[in-house]
Design a protein around this motif. Sequence first.
Motif, PDB file in Angstrom:
ATOM      1  N   THR A   4      42.142  50.416  37.944  1.00 53.54           N
ATOM      2  CA  THR A   4      43.009  49.268  37.766  1.00 53.54           C
ATOM      3  C   THR A   4      44.296  49.483  38.535  1.00 53.54           C
ATOM      4  O   THR A   4      44.889  50.545  38.476  1.00 53.54           O
ATOM      5  N   THR A   5      44.724  48.475  39.259  1.00 59.50           N
ATOM      6  CA  THR A   5      45.993  48.521  39.957  1.00 59.50           C
ATOM      7  C   THR A   5      47.009  47.746  39.121  1.00 59.50           C
ATOM      8  O   THR A   5      46.822  46.567  38.854  1.00 59.50           O
ATOM      9  N   TYR A   6      48.040  48.443  38.716  1.00 60.39           N
ATOM     10  CA  TYR A   6      49.073  47.781  37.929  1.00 60.39           C
ATOM     11  C   TYR A   6      50.149  47.217  38.845  1.00 60.39           C
ATOM     12  O   TYR A   6      50.395  47.730  39.935  1.00 60.39           O
ATOM     13  N   LEU A   7      50.785  46.144  38.403  1.00 56.27           N
ATOM     14  CA  LEU A   7      51.699  45.368  39.233  1.00 56.27           C
ATOM     15  C   LEU A   7      53.176  45.617  38.940  1.00 56.27           C
ATOM     16  O   LEU A   7      54.032  44.924  39.485  1.00 56.27           O
ATOM     17  N   GLU A  36      48.063  47.404  28.047  1.00 58.34           N
ATOM     18  CA  GLU A  36      48.509  46.644  26.869  1.00 58.34           C
ATOM     19  C   GLU A  36      48.932  45.218  27.202  1.00 58.34           C
ATOM     20  O   GLU A  36      49.130  44.414  26.298  1.00 58.34           O
ATOM     21  N   GLY A  37      49.148  44.920  28.490  1.00 59.49           N
ATOM     22  CA  GLY A  37      49.584  43.585  28.879  1.00 59.49           C
ATOM     23  C   GLY A  37      50.613  43.661  29.983  1.00 59.49           C
ATOM     24  O   GLY A  37      50.759  44.687  30.655  1.00 59.49           O
ATOM     25  N   ALA A  38      51.335  42.568  30.174  1.00 54.49           N
ATOM     26  CA  ALA A  38      52.311  42.507  31.260  1.00 54.49           C
ATOM     27  C   ALA A  38      53.487  41.620  30.871  1.00 54.49           C
ATOM     28  O   ALA A  38      53.358  40.711  30.056  1.00 54.49           O
ATOM     29  N   LEU A  39      54.634  41.920  31.489  1.00 52.55           N
ATOM     30  CA  LEU A  39      55.854  41.153  31.286  1.00 52.55           C
ATOM     31  C   LEU A  39      56.555  41.036  32.629  1.00 52.55           C
ATOM     32  O   LEU A  39      56.687  42.032  33.348  1.00 52.55           O
ATOM     33  N   ALA A 130      57.845  35.764  31.317  1.00 52.80           N
ATOM     34  CA  ALA A 130      56.420  35.463  31.439  1.00 52.80           C
ATOM     35  C   ALA A 130      55.681  36.658  30.848  1.00 52.80           C
ATOM     36  O   ALA A 130      55.984  37.798  31.191  1.00 52.80           O
ATOM     37  N   GLY A 131      54.755  36.391  29.952  1.00 49.59           N
ATOM     38  CA  GLY A 131      54.035  37.483  29.309  1.00 49.59           C
ATOM     39  C   GLY A 131      52.536  37.252  29.325  1.00 49.59           C
ATOM     40  O   GLY A 131      52.073  36.105  29.311  1.00 49.59           O
ATOM     41  N   TRP A 132      51.796  38.325  29.401  1.00 49.04           N
ATOM     42  CA  TRP A 132      50.342  38.293  29.419  1.00 49.04           C
ATOM     43  C   TRP A 132      49.814  39.328  28.440  1.00 49.04           C
ATOM     44  O   TRP A 132      50.371  40.427  28.331  1.00 49.04           O
ATOM     45  N   GLN A 136      44.862  40.067  30.673  1.00 48.94           N
ATOM     46  CA  GLN A 136      45.015  38.665  31.062  1.00 48.94           C
ATOM     47  C   GLN A 136      45.475  38.508  32.511  1.00 48.94           C
ATOM     48  O   GLN A 136      44.872  37.755  33.272  1.00 48.94           O
ATOM     49  N   VAL A 137      46.527  39.201  32.916  1.00 54.49           N
ATOM     50  CA  VAL A 137      46.998  39.053  34.291  1.00 54.49           C
ATOM     51  C   VAL A 137      45.962  39.622  35.267  1.00 54.49           C
ATOM     52  O   VAL A 137      45.771  39.089  36.359  1.00 54.49           O
ATOM     53  N   ASP A 138      45.243  40.668  34.854  1.00 52.58           N
ATOM     54  CA  ASP A 138      44.195  41.239  35.714  1.00 52.58           C
ATOM     55  C   ASP A 138      43.117  40.180  35.991  1.00 52.58           C
ATOM     56  O   ASP A 138      42.662  40.020  37.123  1.00 52.58           O
ATOM     57  N   SER A 139      42.746  39.450  34.959  1.00 47.79           N
ATOM     58  CA  SER A 139      41.756  38.391  35.099  1.00 47.79           C
ATOM     59  C   SER A 139      42.285  37.267  35.989  1.00 47.79           C
ATOM     60  O   SER A 139      41.578  36.761  36.852  1.00 47.79           O
TER      61      SER A 139
END
Length: 186
Positions: A4-7, A36-39, A130-132, A136-139
């Motif tokens: 997984t590449t994190y942003l 766990e998600g993204a912000l 903005a939260g995921w 979710q953001v990966d998808s």
Amino acid sequence: MESTTYLTGQFLLAMPGIGDPRFDRAIIAMCAHDAEGALGIGIGDTIPGVGLHAVLGQLDIDPGVAPDAPVHIGGPVEPQRGFVVHSQDWGGQDTVSVANRWALSGTTDVLRAIATGTGPSRWIVALGYAGWGPGQVDSEMTRHGWFSTPADLELLYDTDADLRWESAFSAAGIDSRLLVSGAGNA
């Protein structure tokens, strides 16, 4: 094995036709992204007629030496909650370093420091985020909607908010005028 590449520390740019008007021409400074998600904090649009002095006044903070800078629409989640994306030359009680590129603070100590001239040298104030959720953001990155690009600190701090979206695409070698809102069929 898939990795997984994190942003975290990158910009997310909304593609034309993203399907959610809240993100039309959005540019999001990704502050956290993991399993766990993204912000992220929106940096491409400002709240009309709202400046930093109005926010400081609501918090009973004397604006002091702070300029009446525009306040950004950080995102649709918790739009009453404030955040400051800032340079790493200042840290407060809840400051988080973002990929060693910039910092994020969400308490009034950073606003007090900006007002007294003892805060970070570069900053952007935003309301909301903005939260995921997990994955979710990966998808969303696998479908038409978002384009990720390395964050550019000049674009973050020195480019007007209404020019950031086009400028970020241009820095990635893409003419945003040529983007279309849908995918083609072969």
